[in-house]
Design an enzyme around this catalytic site. Structure first.
Site, PDB file in Angstrom:
ATOM      1  N   PRO A   1       0.795  -1.233   0.000  1.00 43.55           N
ATOM      2  CA  PRO A   1       0.000   0.000   0.000  1.00 43.55           C
ATOM      3  C   PRO A   1       0.827   1.283   0.000  1.00 43.55           C
ATOM      4  O   PRO A   1       0.800   2.066   0.956  1.00 43.55           O
ATOM      5  CB  PRO A   1      -0.839  -0.136   1.273  1.00 43.55           C
ATOM      6  CG  PRO A   1       0.024  -0.944   2.189  1.00 43.55           C
ATOM      7  CD  PRO A   1       0.750  -1.917   1.288  1.00 43.55           C
ATOM      8  N   CYS A   2       1.502   1.544  -1.094  1.00 41.05           N
ATOM      9  CA  CYS A   2       2.289   2.769  -1.215  1.00 41.05           C
ATOM     10  C   CYS A   2       1.389   4.001  -1.239  1.00 41.05           C
ATOM     11  O   CYS A   2       1.876   5.109  -1.023  1.00 41.05           O
ATOM     12  CB  CYS A   2       3.213   2.716  -2.427  1.00 41.05           C
ATOM     13  SG  CYS A   2       2.398   2.393  -3.979  1.00 41.05           S
TER      14      CYS A   2
END
Length: 184
Positions: free
Chosen positions: A153-154
């Site tokens: 989850p950048c």
């Protein structure tokens, strides 16, 4: 099945097997999603507006692999991804294959996976967590190299002033994902 790309020659019995990636494209609340899978797990989740551009991105990211369209194999993964986009609290429970990153990228991605849904972290704080207090740019580069959107989850990484920037699949999508997660 549709063979999209083969960049390496076929192997002989003495060669290692070709790396094969199966992929399929589905729809979600934030656009088209391409899910790709190796024998180990989900190898890529790409987000966009155009199926051809997503296929091209997959081929560009993983040259040298055999890439096959396989909707049957990816049906459950696409459903899980779309469900996660709509309801982030359910989590994204799919096995991931993170082998394609450098050792530093893999470390960044593993730490990103520990950031809870509905929470953000700054590039600087993430660099510090990795023991690299001056490594915010290196962390940003690792985030940009991430091919597994949502699984890694950048989108939860923000600037020091908490503004949004630098999301490979568009700041509007990043905002939509964070807004959805904030309602948890």
């Amino acid at each position: 099945m549709n063979l999209m790309q083969t960049k390496r020659p076929a192997t002989t019995s003495n060669d290692a097997a070709l790396d094969t990636i199966a992929y399929a494209i589905g729809e979600s609340a934030i656009g088209k999603i391409l899910a790709a899978r190796s024998d180990i797990g989900v190898y890529a989740i790409l987000i966009g507006s155009d199926a051809d551009a997503l296929e091209q991105d997959l081929g560009d990211r993983f040259p040298g692999n055999v890439v096959l369209e396989d909707e049957t194999t990816l049906r459950d993964d696409l459903a899980a991804i779309a469900r996660f986009i709509e309801t982030p609290a359910v989590g994204l429970d799919v096995p991931l294959d993170l082998r394609h990153g450098t050792p530093f990228q893999q470390r960044v991605w593993e730490v990103l996976r520990t950031i809870p849904c509905g929470t953000t972290i700054t590039y600087t704080a993430l660099a510090r967590r990795l023991g690299q207090p001056n490594g915010a740019r290196a962390v940003a580069t690792a985030c940009a190299a991430n091919a597994i959107a949502l699984g890694v989850p950048c989108h939860r990484v923000v600037r020091t002033d908490r503004t949004l920037a630098g999301y490979r699949w568009g700041v509007e999508r990043k905002r939509a994902l964070l807004d959805k997660e904030a309602t948890i």
